[in-house]
Design a protein around this motif. Structure first.
Motif, PDB file in Angstrom:
ATOM      1  N   CYS A 162      -8.092   0.368   4.390  1.00  0.00           N
ATOM      2  CA  CYS A 162      -7.664   1.351   3.393  1.00  0.00           C
ATOM      3  C   CYS A 162      -8.108   2.745   3.823  1.00  0.00           C
ATOM      4  O   CYS A 162      -7.329   3.699   3.820  1.00  0.00           O
ATOM      5  CB  CYS A 162      -8.244   0.996   2.035  1.00  0.00           C
ATOM      6  N   LEU A 173       0.856  -1.179   0.000  1.00  0.00           N
ATOM      7  CA  LEU A 173       0.000   0.000   0.000  1.00  0.00           C
ATOM      8  C   LEU A 173       0.891   1.228   0.000  1.00  0.00           C
ATOM      9  O   LEU A 173       1.743   1.390   0.883  1.00  0.00           O
ATOM     10  CB  LEU A 173      -0.908  -0.002   1.228  1.00  0.00           C
ATOM     11  N   LEU A 197      -5.275  -5.847   2.493  1.00  0.00           N
ATOM     12  CA  LEU A 197      -6.076  -4.641   2.324  1.00  0.00           C
ATOM     13  C   LEU A 197      -7.563  -4.949   2.214  1.00  0.00           C
ATOM     14  O   LEU A 197      -7.962  -5.903   1.547  1.00  0.00           O
ATOM     15  CB  LEU A 197      -5.613  -3.918   1.053  1.00  0.00           C
ATOM     16  N   TRP A 244      -3.501   7.204  -3.396  1.00  0.00           N
ATOM     17  CA  TRP A 244      -2.906   5.954  -2.923  1.00  0.00           C
ATOM     18  C   TRP A 244      -3.018   4.915  -4.036  1.00  0.00           C
ATOM     19  O   TRP A 244      -3.840   5.033  -4.941  1.00  0.00           O
ATOM     20  CB  TRP A 244      -3.606   5.448  -1.661  1.00  0.00           C
ATOM     21  N   GLN A 246       5.124   3.676   2.001  1.00  0.00           N
ATOM     22  CA  GLN A 246       4.569   2.355   1.702  1.00  0.00           C
ATOM     23  C   GLN A 246       4.694   1.416   2.882  1.00  0.00           C
ATOM     24  O   GLN A 246       5.567   1.581   3.730  1.00  0.00           O
ATOM     25  CB  GLN A 246       5.264   1.744   0.490  1.00  0.00           C
ATOM     26  N   ALA A 270      -2.233   0.373  -4.610  1.00  0.00           N
ATOM     27  CA  ALA A 270      -1.883  -0.919  -4.016  1.00  0.00           C
ATOM     28  C   ALA A 270      -1.265  -1.786  -5.097  1.00  0.00           C
ATOM     29  O   ALA A 270      -1.773  -1.845  -6.215  1.00  0.00           O
ATOM     30  CB  ALA A 270      -3.129  -1.588  -3.436  1.00  0.00           C
TER      31      ALA A 270
END
Length: 137
Positions: A106, A57, A101, A127, A96, A129
């Motif tokens: 999140c 993330l 997630l 953001w 990061q 992922a």
């Protein structure tokens, strides 16, 4: 349960979430660079995201150069590493960490990072992922 595993669980991470952020086969599987978009919406649109597998993330921020170190120190306290630091002022900073997630985590992480950025005269750009591109990951 050890204290370390308890904290990982509390933060939405488990001991099995180890994923090397430097893997060359990581690809963006979900993202949002729209302040108004909910994490659940962004994750709902993600086609290649595997929900039960860890992701890297990343939060993309813009902060004054004089505030970068302070942001990095606070982010490190909640498990974030610095993935990239830009050269300009304000600095584009990418933080990061690896975690499994879901929409709730999140959203929580997005709020945390936004608060850190705002307290240091910065803002969050968005953001994303990342997960391995290969099937079976």
């Amino acid at each position: 349960m050890s204290v370390k595993s308890w904290w990982r669980r509390l933060l939405g991470r488990s001991a099995t979430t180890e994923l090397d952020p430097a893997r060359p086969d990581l690809v963006v599987v979900a993202s949002s660079f729209d302040d108004a978009e909910a994490c659940s919406t962004a994750l709902g649109k993600a086609l290649d995201w595997t929900a039960d597998q860890p992701v890297v993330l990343r939060h993309h921020l813009r902060v004054p150069a004089a505030q970068v170190n302070a942001v990095q120190v606070i982010a490190a306290q909640i498990g974030y590493d610095t993935a990239a630091v830009g050269e300009s002022d304000p600095v584009k900073l990418v933080l990061q960490r690896v975690q499994v997630l879901d929409a709730l985590h999140c959203s929580q992480e997005r709020s945390r990072i936004t608060a850190i950025a705002h307290r240091h005269d910065g803002d969050v750009l968005g953001w994303d992922a990342l997960q391995p591109a290969e099937p079976g990951r």
